[in-house]
Design an enzyme around this catalytic site. Sequence first.
Site, mmCIF file in Angstrom:
data_model
loop_
_atom_site.group_PDB
_atom_site.id
_atom_site.type_symbol
_atom_site.label_atom_id
_atom_site.label_comp_id
_atom_site.label_asym_id
_atom_site.label_seq_id
_atom_site.Cartn_x
_atom_site.Cartn_y
_atom_site.Cartn_z
ATOM 1 N N PRO A 263 -4.005 -13.727 54.259
ATOM 2 C CA PRO A 263 -2.192 -14.518 53.905
ATOM 3 C C PRO A 263 -2.892 -16.076 53.305
ATOM 4 C CG PRO A 263 -2.067 -13.646 55.537
ATOM 5 C CD PRO A 263 -3.721 -12.713 55.246
ATOM 6 N N ASP B 11 -8.403 -17.505 43.922
ATOM 7 C CA ASP B 11 -7.864 -17.467 43.266
ATOM 8 C C ASP B 11 -6.824 -19.320 43.955
ATOM 9 O OD1 ASP B 11 -7.767 -16.118 42.513
ATOM 10 O OD2 ASP B 11 -6.417 -14.268 43.044
ATOM 11 N N LYS C 214 -5.456 -18.798 39.820
ATOM 12 C CA LYS C 214 -4.149 -17.714 38.958
ATOM 13 C C LYS C 214 -2.841 -17.907 40.060
ATOM 14 C CE LYS C 214 -4.534 -13.785 37.265
ATOM 15 N NZ LYS C 214 -4.900 -13.045 36.777
ATOM 16 N N GLY D 38 -4.534 -12.114 50.729
ATOM 17 C CA GLY D 38 -4.636 -11.114 50.517
ATOM 18 C C GLY D 38 -5.193 -10.048 50.762
ATOM 19 N N ASP D 39 -4.665 -8.665 50.686
ATOM 20 C CA ASP D 39 -5.931 -7.942 50.118
ATOM 21 C C ASP D 39 -6.195 -7.423 48.865
ATOM 22 O OD1 ASP D 39 -7.318 -5.420 51.637
ATOM 23 O OD2 ASP D 39 -6.234 -4.427 49.482
ATOM 24 N N THR E 244 -2.829 -8.184 54.213
ATOM 25 C CA THR E 244 -2.584 -8.406 53.185
ATOM 26 C C THR E 244 -0.896 -8.824 54.160
ATOM 27 O OG1 THR E 244 -0.835 -6.674 51.146
ATOM 28 C CG2 THR E 244 -1.085 -5.897 53.377
ATOM 29 N N MET F 88 6.825 -10.792 46.503
ATOM 30 C CA MET F 88 8.271 -12.191 45.764
ATOM 31 C C MET F 88 8.596 -13.078 45.475
ATOM 32 S SD MET F 88 11.629 -11.131 47.289
ATOM 33 C CE MET F 88 12.707 -12.292 46.610
#
Length: 489
Positions: A246, A269, A291, A323-324, A352, A404
């Site tokens: 994370p 990323d 991204k 994350g994963d 994650t 989210m």
Amino acid sequence: MRDNAAMSKTAPARQDRLAAFPAFFKVAGRDVAIFGDGDEAFAKARLLASTQARITLFGEPQGEAFRRFVAAERIAIVADTVAGRSDEFPPLSHFALVFAATGDAARDRAIVEAARAAKVPVNAVDQPDLCDFYTPAIVNRAPVAIAIGTEGAGPVLAQIIRARIDAMLPPSLGALARLAASYRHAAERLLPRGAARRDFWRRFFSGDVADNVAAGNLSAARRAATRLLRADAGVQGKVWLVGAGPGAADLLTLRAQRALMEADAIVFDALVPAETVDMGRRDAERIPVGKRKGCHSKSQAEIDALLVALGRAGKRVVRLKSGDPLVFGRAAEEMAALREAGVAYEIVPGVTSAFAAAADFELPLTLRGVASSLVFTTGHDLKGDTLPDWAGLAVAGATVAVYMGRSVAAGVAARLIKAGLSPDTMVAVVENASRAGRRLLHGTVADLPGLETRDDLTGPVMAIIGDAVAAANLANSTPLAARCAVEAA
């Protein structure tokens, strides 16, 4: 406009940067001076005796152990009768290094002045302000050496780290490195620079060669090395789909770290922190693919094609994902592209964000008698007309971790309430889970819509919804309703 030199003088020192640049002095066959006759000088003599330097001791060694050591190591002794003025010292310009270890601060300062006048780097024991360089704690597997320094701040800490590293490295490491040196010219002559040569050395240090050296069978090790050098198997590319976690660099797995150290290219990323990317090999190519929501520097199809191209070129590639990789990470498309192209790949799981957010809140995601199931979802699943299947689980008491952005918070709340979830169901919200700048918020599902107006939340947001949130530690968390009340006023 100020020039760079002027800016460098006024810029404040950054605490995360080294004040001393780590380097190794070449001392083989060169003269090194030690001033002193006691324990400090003895310690420096033992340290330098592990090198090929010619040591001169200015002072008469005190103690039987020191005298025996000086005799056994054939250390030259010069009487040190100088009163203390820098202009009274013998010529020092032919020395590569000077160590002031007399135990007398004023005397050591005079030695430092004399060495600097001769333009020779000098170290004063236990006086970091007088040092041009520091002597690190050393793990010796000659010709391999690992030096641990603390810039004089914590010598005991350096020794503790040294002991741990020393226990990790096999005694045969030095012999393996010496064997590698004997094959270096042949490898440079027979193997092209780049991936082919790196692949040879990777297999040299981790396969039969290393095993035979560890077993003490150098003849078998040489035969294995020669077979490896003559093999013409070609360089096989490989892609690791790696979960970077994370954000906190120390949540990276050991397997992920090993992959980063082997990588020829790192494709990462935008949410992956720079400090995690920097854990890769220094000369690895670094390719950002950026991204982020609403700002993609490369499309998924372009990323797929890039990974295939790098793998086919024989590169060892780390695709570094936040994350994963298998949780909302678009790994399915990348794996499909690699399979179709015949490029080998491996999944390296990561922590994650839901787990990191729960840890920040000390929140049990499952709780006996309260929540026995766990749902990972994205808030975008709640935008359609049809409620997702897991909405019923939320109503039945499951803990729901919603990956989210704050922009969908109102939609998430409205759709869950429509599905029958009580507006009073507790919610834990974490921005930048696991990172130093994380922010913890708590409230109810009814409070979630307020997130959409929180322009102070700029990092990735995770919401955990369910009755298990009641067991979280809210001591360091801010109520969501408090912000709403302030804005209403």
